[in-house]
Each structure stands twice: as C-alpha cells, then as structure tokens.
Design a protein around this motif. Structure first.
Motif, mmCIF file in Angstrom:
data_model
loop_
_atom_site.group_PDB
_atom_site.id
_atom_site.type_symbol
_atom_site.label_atom_id
_atom_site.label_comp_id
_atom_site.label_asym_id
_atom_site.label_seq_id
_atom_site.Cartn_x
_atom_site.Cartn_y
_atom_site.Cartn_z
ATOM 1 N N VAL A 1 9.772 23.579 103.183
ATOM 2 C CA VAL A 1 9.364 24.983 103.211
ATOM 3 C C VAL A 1 7.995 25.048 103.876
ATOM 4 O O VAL A 1 7.068 24.365 103.455
ATOM 5 C CB VAL A 1 9.285 25.585 101.780
ATOM 6 N N ARG A 2 7.863 25.880 104.914
ATOM 7 C CA ARG A 2 6.593 26.054 105.622
ATOM 8 C C ARG A 2 6.286 27.539 105.742
ATOM 9 O O ARG A 2 7.194 28.363 105.891
ATOM 10 C CB ARG A 2 6.640 25.447 107.032
ATOM 11 N N LEU A 3 4.998 27.855 105.707
ATOM 12 C CA LEU A 3 4.543 29.230 105.904
ATOM 13 C C LEU A 3 3.935 29.319 107.295
ATOM 14 O O LEU A 3 3.179 28.444 107.703
ATOM 15 C CB LEU A 3 3.496 29.606 104.857
ATOM 16 N N GLU B 1 5.345 34.349 107.361
ATOM 17 C CA GLU B 1 6.799 34.187 107.433
ATOM 18 C C GLU B 1 7.148 32.825 106.837
ATOM 19 O O GLU B 1 6.452 31.836 107.077
ATOM 20 C CB GLU B 1 7.260 34.249 108.889
ATOM 21 N N ILE B 2 8.199 32.796 106.052
ATOM 22 C CA ILE B 2 8.640 31.529 105.462
ATOM 23 C C ILE B 2 9.692 30.910 106.379
ATOM 24 O O ILE B 2 10.673 31.552 106.747
ATOM 25 C CB ILE B 2 9.229 31.750 104.053
ATOM 26 N N LYS B 3 9.458 29.655 106.734
ATOM 27 C CA LYS B 3 10.419 28.879 107.537
ATOM 28 C C LYS B 3 10.952 27.768 106.646
ATOM 29 O O LYS B 3 10.193 27.139 105.909
ATOM 30 C CB LYS B 3 9.722 28.248 108.753
ATOM 31 N N VAL B 4 12.260 27.543 106.702
ATOM 32 C CA VAL B 4 12.855 26.483 105.893
ATOM 33 C C VAL B 4 13.779 25.602 106.732
ATOM 34 O O VAL B 4 14.398 26.067 107.683
ATOM 35 C CB VAL B 4 13.641 27.046 104.678
ATOM 36 N N GLY C 1 5.820 31.859 97.703
ATOM 37 C CA GLY C 1 5.236 31.736 99.044
ATOM 38 C C GLY C 1 4.422 30.464 99.195
ATOM 39 O O GLY C 1 3.356 30.448 99.794
ATOM 40 N N ARG C 2 4.944 29.374 98.675
ATOM 41 C CA ARG C 2 4.282 28.074 98.673
ATOM 42 C C ARG C 2 5.000 27.098 99.595
ATOM 43 O O ARG C 2 6.222 27.074 99.652
ATOM 44 C CB ARG C 2 4.343 27.541 97.230
ATOM 45 N N GLU C 3 4.231 26.290 100.312
ATOM 46 C CA GLU C 3 4.819 25.261 101.176
ATOM 47 C C GLU C 3 5.138 24.010 100.363
ATOM 48 O O GLU C 3 4.561 23.805 99.295
ATOM 49 C CB GLU C 3 3.835 24.862 102.296
ATOM 50 N N VAL D 1 16.071 31.781 105.143
ATOM 51 C CA VAL D 1 15.927 31.684 103.692
ATOM 52 C C VAL D 1 17.208 32.105 102.963
ATOM 53 O O VAL D 1 17.640 31.440 102.019
ATOM 54 C CB VAL D 1 14.717 32.513 103.196
ATOM 55 N N ASP D 2 17.845 33.185 103.401
ATOM 56 C CA ASP D 2 19.069 33.640 102.746
ATOM 57 C C ASP D 2 20.176 32.587 102.830
ATOM 58 O O ASP D 2 20.903 32.363 101.863
ATOM 59 C CB ASP D 2 19.563 34.956 103.356
ATOM 60 N N SER D 3 20.284 31.945 103.977
ATOM 61 C CA SER D 3 21.289 30.879 104.128
ATOM 62 C C SER D 3 20.967 29.699 103.220
ATOM 63 O O SER D 3 21.875 29.106 102.621
ATOM 64 C CB SER D 3 21.360 30.399 105.578
#
Length: 168
Positions: A62-64, A73-76, A52-54, A85-87
């Motif tokens: 990677v952004r929280l 929520e993790i945004k990538v 859970g790190r940016e 994230v799964d993609s």
C-alpha cells in the motif's frame, strides 16, 4: 469369504475414502496458497487502507501518492501487480471466503467425520492417533503407524486401504 475378510474390506474402503478426501484437501490447500497468504494479512491491509497508511503486507503493498492541492491517492499492488483499491478489497473478500471454506471442510474433525458412518471406534482411534502420519500418503509416502491395542481386522484393513490407495 469369511466374516473377518468382509470386515477388513470395509475398513479398507473406509480408509480409501478418507485418503481420497484428505489428499483432495491437501491439493486444494496447495492450489489456494495465495488465498491463505492474502487472508492472513487481510485485516491489517484493510485497516491500513482505511487509515490512509502505507505498508508492505506480504503479498500486498500500500502506497500513498500526493496529488494536486494536497490530496492523496492510495495505490495498491497485489502479488506485484497494481490494482485499484476496490479490486483489492474484492480479492481479499474472496480469499477469506475460500480459506474459511477450506479450513472448515478440510479440518481434521471434518475428515474424521467421514469415518463415522462405518461405526468402528478402533478405526477412528487409529486415524486420530496417526493423523499426521496418514497425511504422508498424499505425498506417496508409506506412513509409520502406531496401532496400539486394536483388533487385527483394523490393522489389516488400514494397511490394505493404504496399499490400495498408493497402488492407484
């Protein structure tokens, strides 16, 4: 046709076969350059997501984002495009697989193995000694080869093989 000319022709064919494979590999590496970029940061990105790190990791950001009631929520983003994230993890897996395949099938050793069937140690020696120079043929350059103390049929065959490949 003399025996010398026959052997020169065989060495020439061997070099053309090597060059075809080598240049095909070079094209594939260029085509999959993004896979190499992604595979290089794959472990670091996966670790950041699991912790859970940016972070900015080359092609991956990677952004929280804080959500309601303290949830995060993790945004990538991959190459500037937001994905889930799964993609991203799927793309990382595919990239690592393609890179592994390319590094294996297009390794110097794998390329040199194409010459083993010709059973000419002098040819293999010349190719090993000049590998990076020979690679220049893929950029349509004439390489400056160091032949050392090898028979003339090898020198003539290698020279003819390069000329044949470049003339196509």
């Amino acid at each position: 046709m003399s025996a010398h000319n026959v052997v020169v022709g065989i060495i020439s064919e061997a070099l053309v076969d090597l060059l075809k494979r080598m240049c095909e590999c070079e094209k594939l590496k260029e085509l999959h350059v993004k896979d190499f970029e992604l595979a290089k940061v794959a472990d670091e990105v996966t670790k950041a997501i699991s912790e859970g790190r940016e972070g900015d990791f080359g092609p991956v950001v990677v952004r929280l984002q804080k959500k309601f009631l303290g949830r995060r929520e993790i945004k990538v983003w991959l190459f500037g495009r937001e994905i889930d994230v799964d993609s991203l993890l799927s793309e990382i897996s595919k990239a690592k697989s393609r890179v592994s395949w390319l590094l294996n099938d297009c390794s110097d050793q794998a390329l040199i193995e194409t010459l083993y069937k010709y059973e000419d140690r002098y040819l293999i020696e010349v190719v090993q000694r000049n590998f990076n120079e020979i690679r220049k043929v893929c950029s349509r350059e004439v390489p400056k080869l160091v032949f050392g103390d090898v028979p003339t049929y090898v020198i003539e065959g290698v020279t003819r093989g390069i000329e044949t490949y470049l003339s196509k």
